[in-house]
Design a protein around this motif. Structure first.
Motif, PDB file in Angstrom:
ATOM      1  N   GLN A   9       0.764  -1.127  -0.344  1.00 24.03           N
ATOM      2  CA  GLN A   9       0.115   0.009  -0.316  1.00 24.03           C
ATOM      3  C   GLN A   9       1.059   0.846  -0.122  1.00 24.03           C
ATOM      4  OE1 GLN A   9      -0.612  -2.907   2.532  1.00 24.03           O
ATOM      5  NE2 GLN A   9      -2.241  -2.973   0.303  1.00 24.03           N
ATOM      6  N   GLU A  10       2.482   0.900   0.086  1.00 20.07           N
ATOM      7  CA  GLU A  10       2.821   1.998   0.603  1.00 20.07           C
ATOM      8  C   GLU A  10       4.544   2.425  -0.712  1.00 20.07           C
ATOM      9  OE1 GLU A  10       4.099   2.375   4.453  1.00 20.07           O
ATOM     10  OE2 GLU A  10       1.863   3.090   5.614  1.00 20.07           O
ATOM     11  N   ALA A  11       3.080   2.041  -1.561  1.00 18.04           N
ATOM     12  CA  ALA A  11       4.985   1.725  -2.723  1.00 18.04           C
ATOM     13  C   ALA A  11       6.032   2.885  -3.321  1.00 18.04           C
ATOM     14  CB  ALA A  11       4.160   1.196  -4.659  1.00 18.04           C
ATOM     15  N   ASP A  12       5.006   3.983  -2.890  1.00 17.71           N
ATOM     16  CA  ASP A  12       5.878   5.509  -3.370  1.00 17.71           C
ATOM     17  C   ASP A  12       7.468   5.085  -2.485  1.00 17.71           C
ATOM     18  OD1 ASP A  12       4.795   5.695  -5.791  1.00 17.71           O
ATOM     19  OD2 ASP A  12       3.266   7.329  -5.004  1.00 17.71           O
ATOM     20  N   THR A  13       6.746   5.456  -0.894  1.00 14.98           N
ATOM     21  CA  THR A  13       7.578   5.110  -0.187  1.00 14.98           C
ATOM     22  C   THR A  13       8.867   4.228  -0.257  1.00 14.98           C
ATOM     23  OG1 THR A  13       5.881   5.881   1.183  1.00 14.98           O
ATOM     24  CG2 THR A  13       7.975   5.420   2.595  1.00 14.98           C
ATOM     25  N   ALA A  14       8.528   2.662  -0.530  1.00 17.27           N
ATOM     26  CA  ALA A  14       9.285   2.153  -0.469  1.00 17.27           C
ATOM     27  C   ALA A  14      10.585   2.079  -1.410  1.00 17.27           C
ATOM     28  CB  ALA A  14       8.304   0.506  -0.536  1.00 17.27           C
ATOM     29  N   ARG A  15       9.767   2.094  -2.756  1.00 18.05           N
ATOM     30  CA  ARG A  15      10.798   2.505  -3.383  1.00 18.05           C
ATOM     31  C   ARG A  15      11.753   3.771  -3.514  1.00 18.05           C
ATOM     32  NH1 ARG A  15       5.712   2.367  -6.603  1.00 18.05           N
ATOM     33  NH2 ARG A  15       6.192   1.062  -7.953  1.00 18.05           N
ATOM     34  N   GLN A  16      10.706   5.215  -2.876  1.00 17.22           N
ATOM     35  CA  GLN A  16      11.770   5.838  -2.472  1.00 17.22           C
ATOM     36  C   GLN A  16      12.565   5.473  -1.767  1.00 17.22           C
ATOM     37  OE1 GLN A  16      11.382   8.664  -3.555  1.00 17.22           O
ATOM     38  NE2 GLN A  16      13.313  10.534  -2.093  1.00 17.22           N
ATOM     39  N   ILE A  17      12.907   4.318  -1.014  1.00 18.34           N
ATOM     40  CA  ILE A  17      13.794   4.189   0.482  1.00 18.34           C
ATOM     41  C   ILE A  17      14.365   2.752  -0.153  1.00 18.34           C
ATOM     42  CG2 ILE A  17      13.807   3.393   2.929  1.00 18.34           C
ATOM     43  CD1 ILE A  17      11.592   5.259   3.624  1.00 18.34           C
ATOM     44  N   ASN A  18      14.069   2.355  -0.990  1.00 19.58           N
ATOM     45  CA  ASN A  18      14.618   0.748  -1.268  1.00 19.58           C
ATOM     46  C   ASN A  18      15.442   0.379  -2.885  1.00 19.58           C
ATOM     47  OD1 ASN A  18      14.317  -0.518   1.035  1.00 19.58           O
ATOM     48  ND2 ASN A  18      12.466  -1.278   0.110  1.00 19.58           N
ATOM     49  N   ALA A  19      14.863   1.825  -3.539  1.00 19.95           N
ATOM     50  CA  ALA A  19      15.827   1.887  -5.012  1.00 19.95           C
ATOM     51  C   ALA A  19      16.192   3.555  -5.069  1.00 19.95           C
ATOM     52  CB  ALA A  19      14.274   1.970  -6.078  1.00 19.95           C
ATOM     53  N   HIS A  20      15.190   4.455  -4.683  1.00 18.71           N
ATOM     54  CA  HIS A  20      16.206   5.934  -5.198  1.00 18.71           C
ATOM     55  C   HIS A  20      17.127   5.941  -4.195  1.00 18.71           C
ATOM     56  CE1 HIS A  20      12.469   6.258  -7.898  1.00 18.71           C
ATOM     57  NE2 HIS A  20      11.629   6.011  -7.060  1.00 18.71           N
ATOM     58  N   GLY A  21      16.751   6.408  -3.416  1.00 16.08           N
ATOM     59  CA  GLY A  21      17.894   6.561  -1.970  1.00 16.08           C
ATOM     60  C   GLY A  21      19.694   5.780  -2.364  1.00 16.08           C
ATOM     61  N   PRO A  22      19.471   4.528  -2.539  1.00 16.93           N
ATOM     62  CA  PRO A  22      20.848   3.488  -3.298  1.00 16.93           C
ATOM     63  C   PRO A  22      21.237   4.090  -4.266  1.00 16.93           C
ATOM     64  CG  PRO A  22      19.249   2.613  -1.883  1.00 16.93           C
ATOM     65  CD  PRO A  22      18.245   3.725  -2.043  1.00 16.93           C
ATOM     66  N   GLN A  23      19.730   4.706  -5.135  1.00 16.55           N
ATOM     67  CA  GLN A  23      20.568   5.321  -6.543  1.00 16.55           C
ATOM     68  C   GLN A  23      20.905   6.083  -6.433  1.00 16.55           C
ATOM     69  OE1 GLN A  23      17.790   5.992  -9.286  1.00 16.55           O
ATOM     70  NE2 GLN A  23      18.700   6.776 -11.010  1.00 16.55           N
TER      71      GLN A  23
END
Length: 306
Positions: free
Chosen positions: A76-90
């Protein structure tokens, strides 16, 4: 080589807490949580500020133990999960490339689809079953695409003497209830945060001196079990260590995954092959039972299960 400067993100989580201890002897350790300090930022949710921190500190290595780990809530919190798990590491990876820093990052068995029975190897095809796994895979992909020096460690079934985890939950329930039902069709290796931290320290030390060790590795304890087998061993050990366990062994019932429906699908096969890690760094990973027994002793001696 002079003592390296190390930046640790997520220092208050299960793995991060153990990393404080394991990394400290290697050099200058700067630990930043989400709140940061002194104008430095440690929040994966603010990638721009995080990258600025890397440029300011110019560490020899960044160890990222921060992540979005709420597997079911991620649906339900896809945007938050992507921000922390994908965009942050990028953002971290791009900053590390620009500063020449080694990036150490943690991923998960959830990048695989859980099919078959053979332990997954690093080069096997990925196909996550849930949003959490997809965001963690996206983080891995972004790090590799950034072409920074990196170590990515995939691990599974992480536990520690502190924090919220299966081990602590089972011990609490075993002291309160007469019967337990535990899933018995998901397979993996319970892996202690202490083991992850100690292996990380050794691998980081070696990789700072030898860039040919860069890459992706599977980091778990050896062996395999199910959640039910894990619970049985754990509860038996706690009882023998003197903790007042209420549930009896024959009242710990194995059940299929369908007995506990969850918003996010779980892989049935979470076995990870650790032979490449052992070969590269001259290690022999301990059996999963040994780590569980050590944490049980720590908790019982400190009366920390409750």
């Amino acid at each position: 080589m002079s003592a390296p400067r190390l930046l640790l993100l997520g220092p208050n989580g299960q793995v991060g807490w153990e990393l404080r201890r394991a990394l400290a002897p290697l050099g200058e350790l700067i630990a930043l949580d989400r709140d940061g300090r002194d104008g430095l930022h440690g929040d994966l949710g603010t990638p721009g500020k995080l990258a600025q921190t890397v440029h300011t500190l110019k560490p020899d290595a960044v160890v990222n133990a921060a992540a979005y780990t709420a597997v079911d809530r991620a649906e339900q919190e896809a945007d938050t999960a992507r921000q922390i798990n994908a965009h942050g590491p990028q953002a971290l990876a791009e900053a590390c490339r620009e500063t020449g820093s080694l990036l150490v990052h943690y991923s998960t068995d959830y990048v695989f689809d859980g099919s078959g029975t053979a332990p997954w190897r690093e080069g096997d095809p990925t196909d996550p079953l849930n949003l959490y796994g997809k965001t963690k895979l996206a983080g891995e992909t972004a790090i590799r695409a950034a072409s920074c020096r990196h170590l990515i460690f995939r691990t599974s079934w992480v536990y520690a003497a502190r924090g919220r985890n299966f081990l602590r939950t089972m011990l609490r329930l075993a002291a309160e209830r007469d019967a337990l039902q535990v899933v018995d069709d998901q397979h993996g290796a319970p892996t202690g945060a202490e083991l992850i931290a100690d292996v990380t320290a050794q691998a980081l030390h070696a990789t700072l001196r030898n860039s040919t060790l860069d890459g992706t590795y599977h980091l778990t304890a050896r062996g395999q079990t199910t959640w039910h087998g894990y619970a049985r061993h754990l509860i038996t050990e706690a009882r023998e260590a003197g903790y007042p366990i209420r549930v009896t062994d024959d009242a710990i019932t194995p059940v299929p995954s369908e007995a506990f429906p969850t918003p996010a699908a779980r892989p049935r096969n979470s076995r990870l092959d650790v032979s490449e890690l052992e070969r590269a760094f001259g290690l022999r990973m301990p059996p999963w039972e040994a780590g569980v027994e050590r944490v049980v002793s720590e908790l019982v001696e400190g009366d920390g299960i409750r």
